[in-house]
Design a protein around this motif. Structure first.
Motif, PDB file in Angstrom:
ATOM      1  N   ILE A 192       0.741  -1.363  -0.152  1.00  0.00           N
ATOM      2  CA  ILE A 192       0.172  -0.114  -0.072  1.00  0.00           C
ATOM      3  C   ILE A 192       0.733   1.259   0.003  1.00  0.00           C
ATOM      4  O   ILE A 192       0.460   2.312  -0.432  1.00  0.00           O
ATOM      5  N   GLU A 242       0.754   3.567  -3.179  1.00  0.00           N
ATOM      6  CA  GLU A 242      -0.122   4.425  -3.479  1.00  0.00           C
ATOM      7  C   GLU A 242       0.061   5.841  -3.177  1.00  0.00           C
ATOM      8  O   GLU A 242       0.741   6.260  -2.208  1.00  0.00           O
ATOM      9  N   HIS A 251      -1.852   8.322  -1.745  1.00  0.00           N
ATOM     10  CA  HIS A 251      -2.186   8.535  -0.560  1.00  0.00           C
ATOM     11  C   HIS A 251      -1.238   8.326   0.442  1.00  0.00           C
ATOM     12  O   HIS A 251      -0.989   9.379   1.428  1.00  0.00           O
ATOM     13  N   SER A 252      -0.582   7.196   0.386  1.00  0.00           N
ATOM     14  CA  SER A 252       0.583   6.739   1.384  1.00  0.00           C
ATOM     15  C   SER A 252       1.782   7.855   1.582  1.00  0.00           C
ATOM     16  O   SER A 252       2.285   7.958   2.261  1.00  0.00           O
ATOM     17  N   THR A 270       0.862  10.830   2.752  1.00  0.00           N
ATOM     18  CA  THR A 270       0.966  10.862   4.306  1.00  0.00           C
ATOM     19  C   THR A 270       2.261  11.021   4.830  1.00  0.00           C
ATOM     20  O   THR A 270       2.601  11.469   5.901  1.00  0.00           O
ATOM     21  N   ALA A 300      -6.917  11.011   2.453  1.00  0.00           N
ATOM     22  CA  ALA A 300      -5.817  10.112   2.941  1.00  0.00           C
ATOM     23  C   ALA A 300      -6.147   9.450   4.221  1.00  0.00           C
ATOM     24  O   ALA A 300      -5.742   8.180   4.251  1.00  0.00           O
ATOM     25  N   ALA A 350      -2.306   7.312  10.963  1.00  0.00           N
ATOM     26  CA  ALA A 350      -2.223   7.362   9.510  1.00  0.00           C
ATOM     27  C   ALA A 350      -1.105   6.581   8.985  1.00  0.00           C
ATOM     28  O   ALA A 350      -1.370   5.792   8.062  1.00  0.00           O
ATOM     29  N   THR A 366      -2.048   2.885   9.315  1.00  0.00           N
ATOM     30  CA  THR A 366      -2.972   2.245   8.109  1.00  0.00           C
ATOM     31  C   THR A 366      -2.451   2.299   6.663  1.00  0.00           C
ATOM     32  O   THR A 366      -3.078   1.953   5.826  1.00  0.00           O
ATOM     33  N   LYS A 367      -1.453   3.180   6.570  1.00  0.00           N
ATOM     34  CA  LYS A 367      -1.178   3.434   5.074  1.00  0.00           C
ATOM     35  C   LYS A 367       0.101   2.656   5.018  1.00  0.00           C
ATOM     36  O   LYS A 367       0.754   2.769   4.165  1.00  0.00           O
TER      37      LYS A 367
END
Length: 760
Positions: free
Chosen positions: A16, A19, A21-22, A25, A117, A607, A610-611
């Motif tokens: 992940i 991605e 979003h990661s 973050t 995100a 965060a 989860t990322k």
């Protein structure tokens, strides 16, 4: 739903992280910690008309009042003279928005929410709690316990005990250094580092000032800061980082203390001779014999006053900060430490409440099936409420006495300011008269600039060759204005001193005086004979000044009759200080900034979980432990925790992040079916506990909130410690402390911990 959100499982899939979003973050997390380390301000341009409209609207609504002595521009808005000179006629004004440890994490969270995100799960886990870490319980516990500890400090107990230690240590420098070192360590163990820093730092600043042969306070203040943070590692209740760690790994409070007390005590014992004979081995820092100024019998017999009462010391504080007083300022500082105030009732009751609270916490935590069975703030909240009720009741019963002290002190300050204003006016009149008498000689004598043999460049500041600036008083310009006499006295005194500024002639009077001259700048010091012409200027000038002052005073009195929201709040706060001095002082010193900072950092770290970034860090940690074993686990985690305190959002952010990494490390071994040995697991956990407590005295003030508090208190006492010198002085201290602590921990885990698999 709440249970599902609270039990967020750590996903070990690292794909992940590719991605966007990661990636965003991680970038947001890194940038946030850089800003926490190096705070700054962002200038935001606003239309001047928009600002003026807001100010006018607030004035109309009587939220704020008209600012005295501030001219109005063409639109009628009140403006600041310095601001008008800076960008007069400009369309834009600049608002300086702070980017610091409070705003940066919050903005990062809002940004990640805006781009989706992160979502509800991360926010819930970072506030309510997830994976045995409950931020809201931790913050409630720490704030309520902090109230009790700071209330004890406000009673004067810490400063009084430090005075007794000073008496016992006498004039022998090494003995006194040891006594203060042991005193701060013992007291910091039970009430934490913040109260020690609040009161102990000010005490040391005063003590080193009134000692004639302690050239620099460096040894005393750095040793105090280090030992306070070392002592905070023993009890869970002494530091919020310990609360995070104990909650994350379900550690009983009594077990935590049993495992930490030996490494911490040995660290404190071994560190002392290193500080005394190696790090601070200099007679100018810790002299063999301390030469302290003597306190007069009159001062000793004087009843000490509560420093929490406003203006309790009358004009003493202003005289203390006035460089013109010299020896008088030292005597006032000496009286502050040699005749300290002590509220015996508040100190005794506070100590009783603190002892009962800690004993109850340890007993309930030891009797519970798990450490998280009952939130710890269930104990500290009632205790803090009882302490608050005591402070309120004690203040109300003694309100007449405290109000009288405040009223008398305020009158003394006003009388001293009036006398200073009268002296300044007399100096101006003498200068004008002398100039008028010398005027007939100006036709025959050549024009020569007046000379002033006094050198003011070295007064107001002395610079420590190691980077600690010690300011005994006010800035240089103020000193010049106070010391100038005779024909060289300048009517355009520095605007930095409000009292002197009020005593100067008004703007219109000076414009009449200088109607044929160029406007004088604030930083110019022109002699009067270069700007005043004619023999009748002195009399007309004095009459005009008197007329202007009478007009200004009448307008000021009329304006002050109109109450505004700001004035009502200011009056209410002053009433609270005079009526409930202890409760108000404690409320003003509570670490409110810790709450938004900690919640925002919890959300950011959640965060990263989860990322996929925390599992990446956990895999890297697992490879390190496989290659280095238990010893590598202690050394590696100790090094990482100290390093990240400076680069991962203080020691609180570091504890949150590393706790999640170790939790992910557990998940990795559970998934592989290869258990971690009990010895290696607890070696990593307790090594992190050492690092996040000791890391506060490493290379950056922002390594802990206590460091920021310590720096600010010293600055208020005119001792300025630079960033580079903070790191340079602390580097050998943190090296010795971590080497000793980790070495003792290695021996402890090899003796006490088996090699059997770790079980929750």
């Amino acid at each position: 739903m709440a249970e599902n959100l609270g039990d967020i499982d750590i996903d070990l899939n690292t794909d992940i992280i590719r991605e966007w979003h990661s990636i965003v973050t991680l970038i947001a997390f890194v940038l946030t910690n850089i800003i926490v380390l190096f705070p700054f301000h962002i200038p935001i341009p606003f239309p001047r008309s928009f600002k003026n409209g807001i100010l006018n609207g607030l004035c109309k609504l009587r939220v704020i009042g008209p600012r005295e002595g501030r001219p109005q521009n063409e639109s009628g808005a009140i403006t600041v003279p310095g601001e008008e000179q800076q960008d007069e006629g400009g369309y834009w004004v600049k608002l300086r928005f702070p980017m610091n440890f409070i705003t940066a994490p919050l903005i990062a969270d809002l940004f990640l929410l805006a781009i989706q995100a992160i979502g509800r799960a991360e926010v819930y886990g970072g506030t309510i709690g997830a994976n045995n870490i409950s931020p809201i319980d931790i913050m409630a516990f720490f704030i309520t316990l902090a109230y009790i500890a700071i209330s004890i400090d406000a009673s004067g107990l810490i400063r009084y005990l430090a005075f007794k230690v000073l008496q016992k240590g006498g004039r022998y420098g090494h003995r006194l250094f040891f006594y203060l070192y042991a005193f701060f360590f013992s007291l910091g163990t039970f009430i934490g580092n913040d109260p020690i820093i609040l009161s102990g730092t000010a005490f040391l600043a005063y003590m080193t000032r009134v000692s004639s042969n302690i050239v620099h306070p460096r040894a005393w203040i750095f040793a105090q800061f280090a030992v306070a943070n070392i002592a905070s590692a023993i009890l869970v209740s002494s530091n919020p980082t310990n609360l995070v760690l104990a909650g994350a790994f379900d550690i009983r409070f009594i077990y935590y203390t049993a495992n930490m007390i030996v490494p911490v005590v040995v660290t404190a014992i071994v560190l002392f001779p290193f500080l005394l004979y190696i790090v601070f081995a200099d007679e100018s820092l810790i002299p063999l014999s301390i030469q302290m100024h003597e306190l007069s019998e009159e001062a000793r017999a004087r009843t000490p006053v509560n420093p929490n009462i406003p203006n309790a010391r009358g004009n003493a504080e202003e005289e203390e900060n006035d460089p013109a007083n010299g020896e008088q300022a030292q005597l006032l500082s000496l009286e502050e430490i040699m005749n300290p105030f002590l509220d015996k009732g508040g100190a005794g009751f506070g100590a009783l409440i603190m002892a009962a609270t800690l004993i109850t916490l340890l007993a309930l935590n030891a009797a519970s099936q798990t450490s998280n069975e009952h939130p710890v703030f269930y104990v500290t909240l009632p205790a803090a409420f009882v302490m608050f009720c005591w402070d309120i009741a004690f203040g109300w019963l003694h309100r007449k006495e405290t109000r009288k002290i405040a009223r008398d002190g305020r009158r003394e300050v006003e009388r001293a300011r009036a006398e200073r204003q009268a002296r300044l006016e007399e100096m101006e009149r003498a200068a004008l008269n002398e100039n008028r008498e010398s005027e007939p000689l100006s036709d025959t004598a050549p024009n020569q600039p007046p000379t002033d043999s006094t050198d003011h460049t070295t007064q107001g500041r002395s610079n420590d060759d190691n980077g600690i600036d010690i300011h005994p008083g006010l800035p240089n310009a103020n000193m010049e204005n106070e010391n100038r006499t005779g024909p060289t006295a300048d009517v355009t005194a520095s605007s930095n001193d409000n009292e002197i500024q009020d005593a100067r002639p008004s703007t219109s009077a000076k414009s009449t005086l200088y109607e044929k001259q160029e406007p004088a700048r604030e930083d110019s010091f022109k002699p009067l004979d270069t700007v005043v012409g004619g023999t009748n200027c002195g009399a007309s000038f004095e009459r005009q000044v008197d007329a202007e002052k009478q007009s200004h005073c009448s307008v000021t009195v009329h304006e002050r009759k109109k109450a505004t929201l700001v004035s009502l709040l200011a009056d209410s706060y002053r009433w609270s200080q005079e009526t409930f001095p202890t409760a108000t002082a404690v409320a003003g010193h509570l670490p409110y900034a810790l709450v938004p900072f900690a919640f925002s950092m919890f959300v950011l770290v959640q965060a990263l979980v989860t990322k996929g970034w925390v599992p990446v860090f956990a895999y890297g940690w697992d490879h390190w432990v496989e290659k280095t074993g238990t010893v590598g686990s202690i050394g590696g985690m100790g090094f990482l925790s100290v390093l990240l305190c400076n680069f991962a959002g203080t020691n609180i952010g570091t504890t949150i992040l590393l706790s999640r990494v170790i939790q992910a490390w557990q998940k990795i071994h559970e998934a592989n079916g290869i258990p971690i040995s009990d010895r290696t697991f607890w070696a990593a956990v307790y090594s992190m506990a050492l690092g996040v407590n000791y890391g506060a005295f490493s290379t950056a003030f922002s390594a802990s909130l206590a460091g920021l508090l310590w720096r600010d208190i010293l600055a208020r006492k005119h001792i300025h410690v630079k960033r580079a010198d903070f790191a340079r002085v602390n580097l050998p201290i943190i090296t010795i402390a971590m080497v000793v602590g980790c070495t003792v921990l290695i021996g402890e885990v090899y003796i006490m911990r088996p090699t059997t698999p770790y079980e929750k």
